[in-house]
Design an enzyme around this catalytic site. Structure first.
Site, PDB file in Angstrom:
ATOM      1  N   ARG A  74     -26.515  -5.312-109.804  1.00  0.00           N
ATOM      2  CA  ARG A  74     -26.325  -5.149-111.260  1.00  0.00           C
ATOM      3  C   ARG A  74     -24.857  -5.475-111.543  1.00  0.00           C
ATOM      4  O   ARG A  74     -23.960  -4.840-110.987  1.00  0.00           O
ATOM      5  CB  ARG A  74     -26.666  -3.725-111.703  1.00  0.00           C
ATOM      6  N   HIS A 116     -32.484  -9.480-117.652  1.00  0.00           N
ATOM      7  CA  HIS A 116     -32.930  -8.196-117.081  1.00  0.00           C
ATOM      8  C   HIS A 116     -34.405  -8.345-116.700  1.00  0.00           C
ATOM      9  O   HIS A 116     -35.282  -7.723-117.290  1.00  0.00           O
ATOM     10  CB  HIS A 116     -32.717  -7.080-118.100  1.00  0.00           C
ATOM     11  N   GLN A 155     -36.934  -5.300-115.755  1.00  0.00           N
ATOM     12  CA  GLN A 155     -37.309  -4.492-116.915  1.00  0.00           C
ATOM     13  C   GLN A 155     -38.453  -5.148-117.679  1.00  0.00           C
ATOM     14  O   GLN A 155     -39.459  -4.499-118.000  1.00  0.00           O
ATOM     15  CB  GLN A 155     -36.106  -4.316-117.845  1.00  0.00           C
ATOM     16  N   ASP A 193     -33.338  -2.923-128.576  1.00  0.00           N
ATOM     17  CA  ASP A 193     -32.383  -2.511-127.540  1.00  0.00           C
ATOM     18  C   ASP A 193     -31.080  -2.136-128.258  1.00  0.00           C
ATOM     19  O   ASP A 193     -30.930  -2.409-129.458  1.00  0.00           O
ATOM     20  CB  ASP A 193     -32.180  -3.684-126.560  1.00  0.00           C
ATOM     21  N   CYS A 225     -36.113  -0.379-123.770  1.00  0.00           N
ATOM     22  CA  CYS A 225     -35.868  -0.267-122.323  1.00  0.00           C
ATOM     23  C   CYS A 225     -35.085   0.982-121.955  1.00  0.00           C
ATOM     24  O   CYS A 225     -35.086   1.390-120.798  1.00  0.00           O
ATOM     25  CB  CYS A 225     -35.168  -1.521-121.816  1.00  0.00           C
ATOM     26  N   ARG A 237     -41.275   1.142-114.449  1.00  0.00           N
ATOM     27  CA  ARG A 237     -40.217   0.520-113.642  1.00  0.00           C
ATOM     28  C   ARG A 237     -40.503   0.774-112.153  1.00  0.00           C
ATOM     29  O   ARG A 237     -40.378  -0.109-111.326  1.00  0.00           O
ATOM     30  CB  ARG A 237     -38.835   1.101-113.992  1.00  0.00           C
TER      31      ARG A 237
HETATM   32  N1  NVA Z   1     -28.854  -4.591-123.105  1.00  0.00           N
HETATM   33  C1  NVA Z   1     -28.564  -3.360-122.400  1.00  0.00           C
HETATM   34  C2  NVA Z   1     -29.704  -2.995-121.512  1.00  0.00           C
HETATM   35  C3  NVA Z   1     -29.509  -1.701-120.761  1.00  0.00           C
HETATM   36  C4  NVA Z   1     -30.633  -1.404-119.827  1.00  0.00           C
HETATM   37  C5  NVA Z   1     -27.275  -3.522-121.607  1.00  0.00           C
HETATM   38  O1  NVA Z   1     -27.086  -4.573-120.987  1.00  0.00           O
HETATM   39  O2  NVA Z   1     -26.457  -2.598-121.619  1.00  0.00           O
HETATM   40  N1   CP Z   2     -33.498   0.182-118.740  1.00  0.00           N
HETATM   41  C1   CP Z   2     -32.589   0.235-117.757  1.00  0.00           C
HETATM   42  O1   CP Z   2     -32.308  -0.733-117.053  1.00  0.00           O
HETATM   43  O2   CP Z   2     -32.045   1.464-117.594  1.00  0.00           O
HETATM   44  P1   CP Z   2     -30.802   1.835-116.680  1.00  0.00           P
HETATM   45  O3   CP Z   2     -29.591   1.190-117.277  1.00  0.00           O
HETATM   46  O4   CP Z   2     -30.742   3.338-116.724  1.00  0.00           O
HETATM   47  O5   CP Z   2     -31.049   1.315-115.290  1.00  0.00           O
END
Ligand code: NVA
Ligand code: CP
Length: 301
Positions: A101, A128, A131, A220, A260, A288
């Site tokens: 990540r 992502h 997800q 989101d 998400c 998930r």
């Molecule tokens: N768009 C958000 C998704 C978090 C799971 C981010 O990248 O922070």
């Molecule tokens: N939806 C998602 O990826 O959640 P986290 O950021 O908690 O992993």
């Protein structure tokens, strides 16, 4: 094989993941122990926060008989500037797969290029995939099929929106996106993603237009991880881009509301809708786990 974005998969491969995830969910419910990843080790390298992605991948490994090792950017040498290409080659000597990540999508691509083991994108600024694959599982388990599916994306043209675009293109369902000016998905990306698909993927002018007749309403956060400094500007630009009961009333009666998570109640979604009867958000979060298992089995066995 790596899984860096939804378009790394064919429709047939996504369908196989959906079937396997559903099967593994059923086996888990029935308490049938699994050992398909006995003795295997997953490494997780996270440079951004996570609750769901981290815990679902780690739990997936344990429930399939394997183990997981988590390292954050902060307490590994990655955070002190050790080159990605060195980290990737070293980690690949220890673990059987890596979940990364991070920020730029090029970073996860570099991990994949230099690692001899599968690399899974656990979220980048651009995609992502895990997800959205589990979100599709949530849709299929309620709806049975993706045929005729109409999905609405309301809000930021971000990593989640990009993965939805790729999912629509690969699987052939229709997607309408309503995003504020200046926050649309990248035009060149959109064009590439849509090339040759039978899906109708369109940017529309208003939230109401996106929601009209939709089977799924998706949103989101307005500011993603790494965009915290833009929060005030984004707050102003996104004011009208909210899933609330009025917007929901334009969708199909049984429409699924998805997010998400983490969610900011009162911003991209109201409390009433998030906690209301159309919300499938907690199933989405649970799925998930089941989808990560299917992904891990597919890449590791
Ligand atoms: N768009 C958000 C998704 C978090 C799971 C981010 O990248 O922070
Ligand atoms: N939806 C998602 O990826 O959640 P986290 O950021 O908690 O992993």
């Amino acid at each position: 094989m790596d899984l860096l974005k939804v378009s790394d998969l064919s429709k047939v491969e996504v369908q196989a993941l959906l079937e396997r995830a559903a099967r593994l969910k059923d086996l888990q419910r029935k308490g049938v122990p699994q050992s398909s990843l006995l003795g295997r080790v997953l490494g997780l390298i996270f440079e951004k926060s996570s609750t769901r992605t981290r815990v679902s991948f780690e739990t997936a490994m344990y429930q399939l008989g394997g183990n997981a090792i988590f390292i954050s950017g902060r307490d590994s040498q990655v955070g002190r500037g050790e080159p990605i290409r060195d980290t990737a080659r070293v980690m690949a000597r220890y673990v059987d797969a890596l979940v990364v990540r991070t920020f730029g999508h090029d970073i996860v691509e570099e991990y994949a290029q230099y690692s001899d083991v599968p690399v899974i994108n656990g979220l980048t600024d651009m995609h992502h995939p895990c997800q959205v694959l589990s979100d599709i599982l949530t849709i299929t388990e309620r709806r049975g099929t993706l045929d005729g599916l109409e999905v609405a994306w309301i809000g930021d043209g971000n990593n989640m929106a990009n993965s939805w675009i790729e999912a629509a293109a690969v699987l052939g369902f229709n997607l309408k996106l309503a995003c504020p000016a200046g926050y649309l998905p990248d035009a060149a990306f959109l064009e590439r993603a849509c090339a040759g698909t039978s899906a109708k993927i369109e940017i529309v002018g208003t939230v109401e237009e996106a929601a009209e007749g939709a089977d799924v309403l998706n949103t989101d956060v307005w500011a993603s991880m790494g965009q915290e400094a833009e929060s005030d500007d984004r707050g102003a630009a996104f004011e009208k881009f909210q899933i609330n009961s009025k917007v929901l009333s334009g969708a199909k009666k049984e429409a699924m509301v998805m997010h998400c998570l983490p969610a900011h109640r009162g911003e991209e979604i109201t409390e009433e809708v998030l906690e209301g009867p159309n919300s499938v958000i907690w199933d989405q979060a649970e799925n998930r786990l089941h989808m990560q298992k299917a992904i891990l089995e597919t890449l590791l066995t």
